[in-house]
Design a protein around this motif. Structure first.
Motif, PDB file in Angstrom:
ATOM      1  N   UNK A  22       0.769  -1.241   0.229  1.00  0.00           N
ATOM      2  CA  UNK A  22      -0.088  -0.166  -0.373  1.00  0.00           C
ATOM      3  C   UNK A  22       0.699   1.644   0.001  1.00  0.00           C
ATOM      4  N   UNK A  23       2.125   1.357   0.995  1.00  0.00           N
ATOM      5  CA  UNK A  23       2.770   2.530   0.995  1.00  0.00           C
ATOM      6  C   UNK A  23       3.742   2.495  -0.267  1.00  0.00           C
ATOM      7  N   UNK A  24       4.206   1.661  -0.434  1.00  0.00           N
ATOM      8  CA  UNK A  24       5.411   1.832  -1.652  1.00  0.00           C
ATOM      9  C   UNK A  24       5.751   1.354  -2.717  1.00  0.00           C
ATOM     10  N   UNK A  25       3.981   0.517  -3.106  1.00  0.00           N
ATOM     11  CA  UNK A  25       3.684   0.523  -4.554  1.00  0.00           C
ATOM     12  C   UNK A  25       4.535  -1.153  -5.245  1.00  0.00           C
ATOM     13  N   UNK A  77       9.183   9.853  -4.966  1.00  0.00           N
ATOM     14  CA  UNK A  77       8.746  10.358  -3.492  1.00  0.00           C
ATOM     15  C   UNK A  77       7.992  11.572  -3.364  1.00  0.00           C
ATOM     16  N   UNK A  78       6.736  11.771  -4.240  1.00  0.00           N
ATOM     17  CA  UNK A  78       5.644  12.790  -4.383  1.00  0.00           C
ATOM     18  C   UNK A  78       4.876  11.743  -4.195  1.00  0.00           C
ATOM     19  N   UNK A  79       5.110  10.540  -4.903  1.00  0.00           N
ATOM     20  CA  UNK A  79       3.726   9.350  -4.727  1.00  0.00           C
ATOM     21  C   UNK A  79       3.380   8.915  -3.357  1.00  0.00           C
ATOM     22  N   UNK A  80       4.745   8.666  -2.829  1.00  0.00           N
ATOM     23  CA  UNK A  80       5.016   8.242  -1.237  1.00  0.00           C
ATOM     24  C   UNK A  80       4.320   8.929  -0.422  1.00  0.00           C
ATOM     25  N   UNK A  82       2.246  11.569  -1.156  1.00  0.00           N
ATOM     26  CA  UNK A  82       0.553  11.478  -1.069  1.00  0.00           C
ATOM     27  C   UNK A  82      -0.160  10.460  -0.445  1.00  0.00           C
ATOM     28  N   UNK A  83       0.251   9.372   0.355  1.00  0.00           N
ATOM     29  CA  UNK A  83       0.068   8.574   0.076  1.00  0.00           C
ATOM     30  C   UNK A  83      -0.396   8.920   2.095  1.00  0.00           C
ATOM     31  N   UNK A  84       0.335   9.549   2.351  1.00  0.00           N
ATOM     32  CA  UNK A  84       0.302   9.772   4.146  1.00  0.00           C
ATOM     33  C   UNK A  84      -0.078   9.037   5.009  1.00  0.00           C
ATOM     34  N   UNK A  87       3.979   5.885   9.166  1.00  0.00           N
ATOM     35  CA  UNK A  87       5.035   6.372   9.838  1.00  0.00           C
ATOM     36  C   UNK A  87       6.424   6.533   9.064  1.00  0.00           C
ATOM     37  N   UNK A  88       5.869   7.496   8.246  1.00  0.00           N
ATOM     38  CA  UNK A  88       6.977   7.203   7.317  1.00  0.00           C
ATOM     39  C   UNK A  88       6.792   8.730   6.765  1.00  0.00           C
ATOM     40  N   UNK A  89       7.895  10.275   6.531  1.00  0.00           N
ATOM     41  CA  UNK A  89       8.126  10.981   5.952  1.00  0.00           C
ATOM     42  C   UNK A  89       9.380  10.935   5.416  1.00  0.00           C
ATOM     43  N   UNK A  90      10.154  10.142   4.555  1.00  0.00           N
ATOM     44  CA  UNK A  90      11.084  10.450   4.372  1.00  0.00           C
ATOM     45  C   UNK A  90      10.549  11.801   3.646  1.00  0.00           C
ATOM     46  N   UNK A  91      12.500  12.281   3.170  1.00  0.00           N
ATOM     47  CA  UNK A  91      13.125  13.328   2.116  1.00  0.00           C
ATOM     48  C   UNK A  91      14.109  12.480   0.927  1.00  0.00           C
ATOM     49  N   UNK A  92      13.948  13.598  -0.142  1.00  0.00           N
ATOM     50  CA  UNK A  92      14.899  13.556  -0.990  1.00  0.00           C
ATOM     51  C   UNK A  92      16.097  14.367  -0.423  1.00  0.00           C
ATOM     52  N   UNK A  93      17.253  13.696  -0.520  1.00  0.00           N
ATOM     53  CA  UNK A  93      18.646  13.951  -0.906  1.00  0.00           C
ATOM     54  C   UNK A  93      19.874  14.214  -1.173  1.00  0.00           C
ATOM     55  N   UNK A  94      20.271  14.498  -2.134  1.00  0.00           N
ATOM     56  CA  UNK A  94      21.726  14.520  -2.539  1.00  0.00           C
ATOM     57  C   UNK A  94      22.804  14.261  -1.969  1.00  0.00           C
TER      58      UNK A  94
END
Length: 121
Positions: A22-25, A77-80, A82-84, A87-94
């Motif tokens: 459900x979260x990662x698809x 990342x945007x898709x993740x 959008x699922x609310x 237990x996770x709110x990852x960021x995009x990091x360089x």
């Protein structure tokens, strides 16, 4: 050699499905139990990447990690987000090694880092 499939230890099938499906698809390809009430062993897949999830105590160690190369990481990342998923709110990091990365940890302490190589500057 043709490929690799990581194994992750899980302790709760419903939480595993909530996170991986459900979260990662990922999709569930198959599930196996030797008998009713026996530990579950299943394969989930997204794109060309498969992961085996196992309740069997001797298969692997909780807290493992894997890196998965991908494209369009910003879109994923945007898709993740959008699922609310609570237990996770990852960021995009360089990363210093010139990749964009999104790191998530499943409910059992296993870590997945999705990454996209950046063009050399």
């Amino acid at each position: 050699m043709l490929g690799i499939i990581p194994l992750f230890r899980i302790f709760d099938v419903d939480k595993a499905k909530e996170f991986y499906v459900h979260y990662l698809g990922f999709q569930i390809d198959w599930e196996h139990r030797f008998e009713d009430g026996a530990p579950l062993y299943m394969q989930v897949t997204k794109g060309e990447v498969s992961i085996h999830l196992t309740e069997h105590h001797g298969d692997c160690t909780p807290g493992s990690a894997v890196r998965i190369e991908m494209t369009e990481i910003e879109q994923y990342h945007a898709e993740l987000h959008s699922k609310n998923y609570p237990y996770a709110r990852p960021a995009v990091e360089t990363a210093p090694w010139n990749s964009k990365e999104v790191c998530v940890t499943d409910p059992f302490g296993n870590r997945i880092t999705f990454y996209e190589e950046l063009e050399p500057s």
